[in-house]
Design a protein around this motif. Structure first.
Motif, PDB file in Angstrom:
ATOM      1  N   GLU A 206      24.720   3.682  60.362  1.00  0.00           N
ATOM      2  CA  GLU A 206      25.905   4.463  60.715  1.00  0.00           C
ATOM      3  C   GLU A 206      25.616   5.956  60.825  1.00  0.00           C
ATOM      4  O   GLU A 206      26.330   6.685  61.519  1.00  0.00           O
ATOM      5  N   THR A 207      24.561   6.434  60.153  1.00  0.00           N
ATOM      6  CA  THR A 207      24.153   7.831  60.269  1.00  0.00           C
ATOM      7  C   THR A 207      23.120   8.033  61.379  1.00  0.00           C
ATOM      8  O   THR A 207      22.690   9.162  61.622  1.00  0.00           O
ATOM      9  N   CYS A 208      22.723   6.952  62.014  1.00  0.00           N
ATOM     10  CA  CYS A 208      21.760   6.966  63.129  1.00  0.00           C
ATOM     11  C   CYS A 208      20.339   7.311  62.690  1.00  0.00           C
ATOM     12  O   CYS A 208      19.493   7.659  63.519  1.00  0.00           O
ATOM     13  N   LEU A 209      20.076   7.197  61.391  1.00  0.00           N
ATOM     14  CA  LEU A 209      18.700   7.329  60.923  1.00  0.00           C
ATOM     15  C   LEU A 209      17.923   6.032  61.149  1.00  0.00           C
ATOM     16  O   LEU A 209      16.686   6.038  61.128  1.00  0.00           O
ATOM     17  N   TRP A 210      18.636   4.926  61.363  1.00  0.00           N
ATOM     18  CA  TRP A 210      17.982   3.653  61.665  1.00  0.00           C
ATOM     19  C   TRP A 210      18.682   3.008  62.875  1.00  0.00           C
ATOM     20  O   TRP A 210      19.626   2.252  62.716  1.00  0.00           O
ATOM     21  N   PRO A 211      18.240   3.320  64.082  1.00  0.00           N
ATOM     22  CA  PRO A 211      18.869   2.727  65.266  1.00  0.00           C
ATOM     23  C   PRO A 211      18.506   1.254  65.418  1.00  0.00           C
ATOM     24  O   PRO A 211      17.374   0.855  65.143  1.00  0.00           O
TER      25      PRO A 211
ATOM     26  N   TRP B 232      18.210  13.191  67.321  1.00  0.00           N
ATOM     27  CA  TRP B 232      17.214  12.770  68.319  1.00  0.00           C
ATOM     28  C   TRP B 232      17.368  11.286  68.626  1.00  0.00           C
ATOM     29  O   TRP B 232      17.292  10.872  69.785  1.00  0.00           O
ATOM     30  N   ASN B 233      17.580  10.480  67.596  1.00  0.00           N
ATOM     31  CA  ASN B 233      17.790   9.045  67.801  1.00  0.00           C
ATOM     32  C   ASN B 233      19.003   8.788  68.681  1.00  0.00           C
ATOM     33  O   ASN B 233      18.973   7.917  69.566  1.00  0.00           O
ATOM     34  N   ILE B 234      20.079   9.535  68.431  1.00  0.00           N
ATOM     35  CA  ILE B 234      21.295   9.365  69.232  1.00  0.00           C
ATOM     36  C   ILE B 234      21.002   9.614  70.706  1.00  0.00           C
ATOM     37  O   ILE B 234      21.413   8.830  71.580  1.00  0.00           O
TER      38      ILE B 234
ATOM     39  N   GLY C 198       8.469  -3.708  77.029  1.00  0.00           N
ATOM     40  CA  GLY C 198       8.344  -2.254  76.962  1.00  0.00           C
ATOM     41  C   GLY C 198       9.587  -1.461  77.306  1.00  0.00           C
ATOM     42  O   GLY C 198       9.590  -0.231  77.176  1.00  0.00           O
ATOM     43  N   GLU C 199      10.664  -2.129  77.715  1.00  0.00           N
ATOM     44  CA  GLU C 199      11.888  -1.437  78.101  1.00  0.00           C
ATOM     45  C   GLU C 199      13.010  -1.727  77.103  1.00  0.00           C
ATOM     46  O   GLU C 199      13.179  -2.872  76.665  1.00  0.00           O
ATOM     47  N   ILE C 200      13.766  -0.706  76.735  1.00  0.00           N
ATOM     48  CA  ILE C 200      14.920  -0.903  75.859  1.00  0.00           C
ATOM     49  C   ILE C 200      16.011  -1.628  76.633  1.00  0.00           C
ATOM     50  O   ILE C 200      16.445  -1.175  77.698  1.00  0.00           O
ATOM     51  N   THR C 201      16.445  -2.772  76.106  1.00  0.00           N
ATOM     52  CA  THR C 201      17.425  -3.603  76.812  1.00  0.00           C
ATOM     53  C   THR C 201      18.771  -3.692  76.103  1.00  0.00           C
ATOM     54  O   THR C 201      19.784  -3.966  76.741  1.00  0.00           O
ATOM     55  N   GLN C 202      18.787  -3.512  74.787  1.00  0.00           N
ATOM     56  CA  GLN C 202      20.034  -3.580  74.030  1.00  0.00           C
ATOM     57  C   GLN C 202      20.010  -2.543  72.912  1.00  0.00           C
ATOM     58  O   GLN C 202      18.991  -2.362  72.250  1.00  0.00           O
ATOM     59  N   VAL C 203      21.151  -1.875  72.713  1.00  0.00           N
ATOM     60  CA  VAL C 203      21.284  -0.876  71.651  1.00  0.00           C
ATOM     61  C   VAL C 203      22.638  -1.068  70.979  1.00  0.00           C
ATOM     62  O   VAL C 203      23.647  -1.298  71.661  1.00  0.00           O
ATOM     63  N   ARG C 204      22.668  -0.981  69.661  1.00  0.00           N
ATOM     64  CA  ARG C 204      23.943  -1.012  68.950  1.00  0.00           C
ATOM     65  C   ARG C 204      24.536   0.390  68.959  1.00  0.00           C
ATOM     66  O   ARG C 204      23.969   1.327  68.393  1.00  0.00           O
ATOM     67  N   LYS C 205      25.674   0.552  69.599  1.00  0.00           N
ATOM     68  CA  LYS C 205      26.312   1.848  69.718  1.00  0.00           C
ATOM     69  C   LYS C 205      26.980   2.255  68.401  1.00  0.00           C
ATOM     70  O   LYS C 205      27.511   1.408  67.673  1.00  0.00           O
ATOM     71  N   ILE C 206      26.962   3.546  68.109  1.00  0.00           N
ATOM     72  CA  ILE C 206      27.627   4.105  66.937  1.00  0.00           C
ATOM     73  C   ILE C 206      28.654   5.122  67.458  1.00  0.00           C
ATOM     74  O   ILE C 206      28.292   6.233  67.853  1.00  0.00           O
ATOM     75  N   LYS C 207      29.909   4.733  67.468  1.00  0.00           N
ATOM     76  CA  LYS C 207      30.954   5.553  68.077  1.00  0.00           C
ATOM     77  C   LYS C 207      31.118   6.889  67.376  1.00  0.00           C
ATOM     78  O   LYS C 207      31.202   7.946  68.015  1.00  0.00           O
ATOM     79  N   ASP C 208      31.188   6.859  66.064  1.00  0.00           N
ATOM     80  CA  ASP C 208      31.378   8.078  65.273  1.00  0.00           C
ATOM     81  C   ASP C 208      30.311   8.161  64.184  1.00  0.00           C
ATOM     82  O   ASP C 208      30.540   7.748  63.036  1.00  0.00           O
TER      83      ASP C 208
END
Length: 296
Positions: free
Chosen positions: A230-235, A288-290, A242-252
């Motif tokens: 939730e703090t985006c320290l662990w995406p 940076w992760n965000i 080799g390509e990013i295909t899915q990401v868990r979004k963090i709205k806030d």
């Protein structure tokens, strides 16, 4: 229709700490992979707590490897199953901590993935060598205080960033690389299932907060795991070829200090002169992760 939870193939009676992250990781791994699985497990907390000779908590075939060679042993098992014509029916999983994965066993992992062996490697990243006293590993985050990188008058703790192991494994040509967290069991189970069904060497990096090594109450393991996400320290993301295909979004996204203040290993940042600036540096990692992973 009522949803039935997958069966756990780790029994009670092990000697792990209350709230142990490794037990969570092992349970979720096998709940995703199923019973037709062979586990390779090197030296570490998971090994010593689940297999006190002559007993075992594992309900699937399990083999203990040396600290440094889980990937090599998994490669040999996979090659043997292929020679017997049984590989398509059996999943091979190596599951190890960050020290055995990112440091001591790195060469064996690199070789196994370069050769294209068909197995899944899962790193339970509790961010230090917990089995021997929580010494720093290359998975230890910036500014964490450990016995080998203690905070004090001349230091804020670990001066190095975490090694980006998922990116390294993607660079080896792995068809599937993913991050997950024990704080999100269904996410972990889904990714393990997917990884084990893909032909070739696949890699999952699982965040696993350690109650003793990090210094938090044993009831807070999953809560702190969720805070890291939730703090985006662990995406949480998936990479295919080799390509990013899915990401868990963090709205806030929550500020990183909400995560840091829960753990004794970061306590010094809130009392030492200059700690506020160090927290800003850690917030910059989350920012940076965000941006890099498109978390918003």
């Amino acid at each position: 229709m009522k949803r039935t939870a997958p069966k756990s193939y780790i029994t009670s009676g092990h000697s792990a700490c209350p709230g142990c992250c490794d037990i969570f990781a092992a349970k979720f791994t096998l709940m995703g992979a199923g019973p037709n699985t062979i586990i390779v497990n090197p030296t570490g907390c998971l090994e010593v707590t689940t297999t006190p000779y002559p007993l075992t908590s594992w309900q699937v075939p399990w083999i203990h490897s040396l600290f440094e060679n889980a990937a090599a042993v998994a490669s040999g098992i996979e090659a043997g199953l292929k020679a017997l014509g049984k590989k398509k029916d059996i999943k091979v999983i190596a599951i190890a901590g960050d020290g055995a994965t990112m440091d001591i066993g790195f060469g064996a992992i690199s070789g196994a993935f370069e050769r294209g062996h068909d197995f899944t490697y899962i790193c339970m990243d509790n961010e230090a060598y917990m089995n021997t006293g929580a010494q720093r590993s290359s998975g230890t985050p910036y500014d964490a205080s450990t016995p080998t990188t203690p905070a004090g008058k001349a230091s804020f703790g670990n001066p190095f960033p975490k090694k980006n192991m998922p990116a390294i494994m993607a660079a080896h040509g792995s068809p599937y690389v993913a991050t997950t967290s024990i704080g999100y069991p269904r996410d972990m189970m889904r990714k393990v299932k997917k990884a084990t069904e893909i032909v070739g060497p696949t890699y999952i990096h699982a965040h696993a907060p350690c109650t003793t090594g990090w210094g938090f109450d044993t009831s807070k393991t999953l809560e702190i795991a969720k805070l890291a996400v939730e703090t985006c320290l662990w995406p949480l993301y998936e990479m295919e070829n080799g390509e990013i295909t899915q990401v868990r979004k963090i709205k806030d996204p929550r500020p990183v200090e909400e995560y840091l203040k829960t753990q004794k290993r970061f306590k010094h940042l809130f009392v030492m002169e200059g700690g506020e600036e160090e927290i800003r540096k850690i917030q910059a990692i989350a920012d940076w992760n965000i941006k890099h992973f498109g978390l918003q």
